[in-house]
Design an enzyme around this catalytic site. Structure first.
Site, PDB file in Angstrom:
ATOM      1  N   SER A  60       1.061  -0.833   0.576  1.00 57.99           N
ATOM      2  CA  SER A  60       0.386  -0.005   0.043  1.00 57.99           C
ATOM      3  C   SER A  60       1.274   1.202  -0.983  1.00 57.99           C
ATOM      4  O   SER A  60       1.648   1.385   0.267  1.00 57.99           O
ATOM      5  CB  SER A  60      -0.585  -0.027   1.149  1.00 57.99           C
ATOM      6  OG  SER A  60      -1.434  -1.269   1.493  1.00 57.99           O
TER       7      SER A  60
HETATM    8  N1  SAH Z   1      -1.494  -3.918   3.828  1.00 62.59           N
HETATM    9  C1  SAH Z   1      -0.700  -4.481   2.383  1.00 62.59           C
HETATM   10  C2  SAH Z   1      -1.531  -4.207   1.069  1.00 62.59           C
HETATM   11  C3  SAH Z   1      -1.114  -5.598   0.526  1.00 62.59           C
HETATM   12  S1  SAH Z   1      -2.604  -5.541  -1.072  1.00 62.59           S
HETATM   13  C4  SAH Z   1       1.046  -4.420   1.868  1.00 62.59           C
HETATM   14  O1  SAH Z   1       0.704  -3.050   2.832  1.00 62.59           O
HETATM   15  O2  SAH Z   1       1.065  -4.687   1.613  1.00 62.59           O
HETATM   16  C5  SAH Z   1      -4.033  -6.513  -0.698  1.00 62.59           C
HETATM   17  C6  SAH Z   1      -3.806  -7.948   0.130  1.00 62.59           C
HETATM   18  O3  SAH Z   1      -5.188  -7.961   0.761  1.00 62.59           O
HETATM   19  C7  SAH Z   1      -3.335  -9.185  -0.910  1.00 62.59           C
HETATM   20  O4  SAH Z   1      -1.685  -9.197  -0.275  1.00 62.59           O
HETATM   21  C8  SAH Z   1      -4.140  -9.988  -1.683  1.00 62.59           C
HETATM   22  O5  SAH Z   1      -3.687 -11.165  -1.574  1.00 62.59           O
HETATM   23  C9  SAH Z   1      -4.755  -9.954   0.350  1.00 62.59           C
HETATM   24  N2  SAH Z   1      -5.805 -10.747   0.102  1.00 62.59           N
HETATM   25  C10 SAH Z   1      -7.124  -9.929  -1.230  1.00 62.59           C
HETATM   26  N3  SAH Z   1      -8.551 -10.669  -1.126  1.00 62.59           N
HETATM   27  C11 SAH Z   1      -8.415 -11.237   0.336  1.00 62.59           C
HETATM   28  C12 SAH Z   1      -9.023 -12.438   0.723  1.00 62.59           C
HETATM   29  N4  SAH Z   1      -9.633 -12.433   1.111  1.00 62.59           N
HETATM   30  N5  SAH Z   1      -8.785 -12.860   1.828  1.00 62.59           N
HETATM   31  C13 SAH Z   1      -7.152 -12.250   2.594  1.00 62.59           C
HETATM   32  N6  SAH Z   1      -6.329 -11.399   2.051  1.00 62.59           N
HETATM   33  C14 SAH Z   1      -7.176 -10.878   0.840  1.00 62.59           C
END
Ligand code: SAH
Length: 210
Positions: A60
């Site tokens: 993010s």
């Molecule tokens: N806060 C994280 C954001 C990553 S992007 C950072 O800064 O790195 C969002 C993440 O949500 C991705 O890794 C994706 O795989 C995950 N995601 C999407 N759908 C999901 C679900 N149903 N359950 C758990 N994680 C999920």
């Protein structure tokens, strides 16, 4: 590239964007974001942008990490926090330094393995992680003071409401690609109140885990 000055520049940028919470700014100044991304992107680690982390996912944008975190800290207790979407683990690491206990759920096992290693490198011991579909939350440890969702559902899964304590807050991007808004939901004695914070752009919350 990862010098103190580069990091300080990011913090100035966050201040200019309206982030005021001193504890959040301090923690973000001292959290090495470069260890959460591939070395090839290292030169951009302290830019205020989202960056790819593989599997079509992104770490993010620092601004949104700061904004979500300060809202949660300033609206009530943060002893027990559930994060949906661990991704790189960067938001997890920021939270872990500011709240009691963090439970984080990620649907992509390979991302979770890397995130786990980074959290350990930083000696953060108040984090538990699980490879699971976040639509279901993490019921065994609930209810939570805070639920932070870092991928966007079109509608917030009902199970997440059920795992939020009374007095608890949930912050989540909601809506289809290109039309998402950051929602702050508060569980009051009379039900759930929702406030829209701002327009945002997150990857979608997807079903299942792998
Ligand atoms: N806060 C994280 C954001 C990553 S992007 C950072 O800064 O790195 C969002 C993440 O949500 C991705 O890794 C994706 O795989 C995950 N995601 C999407 N759908 C999901 C679900 N149903 N359950 C758990 N994680 C999920």
């Amino acid at each position: 590239m990862t010098s103190q000055r580069t990091r300080e520049r990011l913090i100035s940028r966050l201040r200019e964007s309206g982030i005021r919470n001193k504890r959040v700014l301090e923690v973000m100044l001292n959290t090495p974001r470069h260890i959460f991304i591939d070395e090839a992107l290292g030169s951009r680690a302290y830019d205020d942008t989202a960056l790819p982390i593989g599997f079509g996912q992104t770490i993010s944008q620092p601004y949104i990490v700061a904004r979500m975190t300060e809202i949660l800290l300033e609206t009530g207790a943060c002893d027990k926090v559930l994060e949906i979407g661990t991704g790189s683990g960067y938001q997890t690491a920021v939270l872990a330094q500011l709240v009691g206990q963090v439970y984080s759920v990620e649907r992509i096992g390979a991302l979770l393995t890397k995130a786990r290693r980074r959290i350990r490198t930083l000696n953060l011991y108040n984090v538990r992680m699980k490879n699971f579909d976040g639509h279901m939350g993490w019921r065994e440890n609930g209810p939570y003071d805070v639920i932070i969702v870092t991928a966007a559902p079109e509608e917030i899964p009902a199970e997440l409401f059920a795992q939020l304590k009374e007095g608890g807050r949930m912050i989540a991007p909601v809506g289809p690609n290109g039309k998402q808004q950051l929602n702050l939901i508060t569980h009051t004695a009379n039900g759930y109140e929702c406030a829209v914070i701002e327009d945002v752009s997150f990857v979608p919350l997807l079903p299942g885990n792998r």
